[in-house]
Motif scaffolding. Structure first.
Motif, PDB file in Angstrom:
ATOM      1  N   SER A  44      48.631  52.026  33.354  1.00 51.10           N
ATOM      2  CA  SER A  44      47.804  52.943  34.137  1.00 51.10           C
ATOM      3  C   SER A  44      46.692  52.194  34.874  1.00 51.10           C
ATOM      4  O   SER A  44      45.899  52.792  35.585  1.00 51.10           O
ATOM      5  CB  SER A  44      47.205  54.015  33.229  1.00 51.10           C
ATOM      6  OG  SER A  44      46.412  53.398  32.232  1.00 51.10           O
ATOM      7  N   ALA A  45      46.647  50.869  34.708  1.00 50.97           N
ATOM      8  CA  ALA A  45      45.609  50.054  35.365  1.00 50.97           C
ATOM      9  C   ALA A  45      45.852  49.996  36.874  1.00 50.97           C
ATOM     10  O   ALA A  45      46.981  50.156  37.352  1.00 50.97           O
ATOM     11  CB  ALA A  45      45.608  48.646  34.786  1.00 50.97           C
ATOM     12  N   ASP A  46      44.786  49.734  37.596  1.00 53.85           N
ATOM     13  CA  ASP A  46      44.860  49.576  39.041  1.00 53.85           C
ATOM     14  C   ASP A  46      45.679  48.324  39.375  1.00 53.85           C
ATOM     15  O   ASP A  46      45.371  47.236  38.863  1.00 53.85           O
ATOM     16  CB  ASP A  46      43.429  49.448  39.586  1.00 53.85           C
ATOM     17  CG  ASP A  46      43.359  49.265  41.089  1.00 53.85           C
ATOM     18  OD1 ASP A  46      44.405  49.365  41.761  1.00 53.85           O
ATOM     19  OD2 ASP A  46      42.249  49.021  41.587  1.00 53.85           O
ATOM     20  N   PRO A  47      46.719  48.434  40.202  1.00 58.66           N
ATOM     21  CA  PRO A  47      47.510  47.259  40.571  1.00 58.66           C
ATOM     22  C   PRO A  47      46.669  46.127  41.160  1.00 58.66           C
ATOM     23  O   PRO A  47      46.965  44.955  40.936  1.00 58.66           O
ATOM     24  CB  PRO A  47      48.503  47.801  41.603  1.00 58.66           C
ATOM     25  CG  PRO A  47      48.627  49.252  41.284  1.00 58.66           C
ATOM     26  CD  PRO A  47      47.268  49.667  40.780  1.00 58.66           C
ATOM     27  N   ALA A  48      45.607  46.464  41.877  1.00 56.62           N
ATOM     28  CA  ALA A  48      44.734  45.428  42.452  1.00 56.62           C
ATOM     29  C   ALA A  48      44.043  44.620  41.353  1.00 56.62           C
ATOM     30  O   ALA A  48      43.845  43.413  41.495  1.00 56.62           O
ATOM     31  CB  ALA A  48      43.709  46.056  43.382  1.00 56.62           C
ATOM     32  N   ALA A  49      43.681  45.269  40.255  1.00 60.38           N
ATOM     33  CA  ALA A  49      43.043  44.565  39.139  1.00 60.38           C
ATOM     34  C   ALA A  49      44.028  43.607  38.473  1.00 60.38           C
ATOM     35  O   ALA A  49      43.675  42.483  38.117  1.00 60.38           O
ATOM     36  CB  ALA A  49      42.498  45.559  38.120  1.00 60.38           C
ATOM     37  N   ILE A  50      45.275  44.047  38.335  1.00 59.88           N
ATOM     38  CA  ILE A  50      46.301  43.184  37.745  1.00 59.88           C
ATOM     39  C   ILE A  50      46.595  42.011  38.676  1.00 59.88           C
ATOM     40  O   ILE A  50      46.686  40.865  38.240  1.00 59.88           O
ATOM     41  CB  ILE A  50      47.568  43.998  37.420  1.00 59.88           C
ATOM     42  CG1 ILE A  50      47.266  44.957  36.257  1.00 59.88           C
ATOM     43  CG2 ILE A  50      48.746  43.081  37.087  1.00 59.88           C
ATOM     44  CD1 ILE A  50      48.375  45.908  35.908  1.00 59.88           C
ATOM     45  N   THR A  51      46.716  42.280  39.960  1.00 59.18           N
ATOM     46  CA  THR A  51      46.958  41.229  40.945  1.00 59.18           C
ATOM     47  C   THR A  51      45.841  40.192  40.916  1.00 59.18           C
ATOM     48  O   THR A  51      46.100  38.980  40.913  1.00 59.18           O
ATOM     49  CB  THR A  51      47.085  41.835  42.356  1.00 59.18           C
ATOM     50  OG1 THR A  51      48.215  42.713  42.373  1.00 59.18           O
ATOM     51  CG2 THR A  51      47.273  40.762  43.409  1.00 59.18           C
ATOM     52  N   ALA A  52      44.600  40.645  40.875  1.00 65.48           N
ATOM     53  CA  ALA A  52      43.453  39.725  40.848  1.00 65.48           C
ATOM     54  C   ALA A  52      43.467  38.868  39.590  1.00 65.48           C
ATOM     55  O   ALA A  52      43.197  37.662  39.643  1.00 65.48           O
ATOM     56  CB  ALA A  52      42.145  40.515  40.944  1.00 65.48           C
ATOM     57  N   LYS A  53      43.809  39.453  38.444  1.00 68.92           N
ATOM     58  CA  LYS A  53      43.838  38.697  37.191  1.00 68.92           C
ATOM     59  C   LYS A  53      44.971  37.674  37.203  1.00 68.92           C
ATOM     60  O   LYS A  53      44.799  36.537  36.754  1.00 68.92           O
ATOM     61  CB  LYS A  53      43.992  39.656  36.010  1.00 68.92           C
ATOM     62  CG  LYS A  53      43.912  38.980  34.668  1.00 68.92           C
ATOM     63  CD  LYS A  53      42.628  38.224  34.454  1.00 68.92           C
ATOM     64  CE  LYS A  53      41.644  39.035  33.677  1.00 68.92           C
ATOM     65  NZ  LYS A  53      40.484  38.268  33.239  1.00 68.92           N
ATOM     66  N   LEU A  54      46.132  38.051  37.738  1.00 71.67           N
ATOM     67  CA  LEU A  54      47.239  37.099  37.841  1.00 71.67           C
ATOM     68  C   LEU A  54      46.887  35.941  38.778  1.00 71.67           C
ATOM     69  O   LEU A  54      47.193  34.784  38.482  1.00 71.67           O
ATOM     70  CB  LEU A  54      48.512  37.809  38.317  1.00 71.67           C
ATOM     71  CG  LEU A  54      49.178  38.718  37.285  1.00 71.67           C
ATOM     72  CD1 LEU A  54      50.249  39.573  37.938  1.00 71.67           C
ATOM     73  CD2 LEU A  54      49.773  37.905  36.147  1.00 71.67           C
ATOM     74  N   ASP A  55      46.235  36.246  39.897  1.00 71.82           N
ATOM     75  CA  ASP A  55      45.766  35.202  40.818  1.00 71.82           C
ATOM     76  C   ASP A  55      44.841  34.232  40.093  1.00 71.82           C
ATOM     77  O   ASP A  55      44.989  33.014  40.207  1.00 71.82           O
ATOM     78  CB  ASP A  55      45.007  35.824  41.997  1.00 71.82           C
ATOM     79  CG  ASP A  55      45.894  36.072  43.202  1.00 71.82           C
ATOM     80  OD1 ASP A  55      46.881  35.335  43.384  1.00 71.82           O
ATOM     81  OD2 ASP A  55      45.580  36.990  43.966  1.00 71.82           O
ATOM     82  N   ALA A  56      43.878  34.779  39.361  1.00 70.72           N
ATOM     83  CA  ALA A  56      42.894  33.958  38.652  1.00 70.72           C
ATOM     84  C   ALA A  56      43.556  33.097  37.573  1.00 70.72           C
ATOM     85  O   ALA A  56      43.080  32.003  37.271  1.00 70.72           O
ATOM     86  CB  ALA A  56      41.816  34.846  38.032  1.00 70.72           C
ATOM     87  N   ALA A  57      44.669  33.574  37.014  1.00 69.43           N
ATOM     88  CA  ALA A  57      45.369  32.836  35.962  1.00 69.43           C
ATOM     89  C   ALA A  57      46.328  31.785  36.534  1.00 69.43           C
ATOM     90  O   ALA A  57      46.972  31.061  35.781  1.00 69.43           O
ATOM     91  CB  ALA A  57      46.132  33.816  35.069  1.00 69.43           C
TER      92      ALA A  57
END
Length: 65
Positions: A44-57
């Motif tokens: 249910s998380a915002d896709p933009a938040a997941i995308t940003a975390k994957l980018d940072a990782a």
């Protein structure tokens, strides 16, 4: 949501991707297909938040849907 992650090559990468996604949503269901380099996420998380975390990782994703 579904992502393609070109930088994901092995089981260690898959664990890193899963850990990054679950740091945004600990209840997220993550299904990794290493052969296609696809990740399917039920969250249910915002896709933009997941995308940003994957980018940072270090796993820049391309959202497929």
């Amino acid at each position: 949501m579904k992502f393609e992650i070109e930088a994901m090559h092995c089981g260690g990468c898959a664990r890193g991707v899963t850990k990054a996604i679950q740091s945004v949503d600990p209840a997220a269901s993550v299904n990794v297909d290493l052969d296609k380099r696809h990740v399917t996420v039920d969250s249910s998380a915002d896709p933009a938040a997941i995308t940003a975390k994957l980018d940072a990782a270090g796993f820049p994703p391309r959202q497929l849907d």
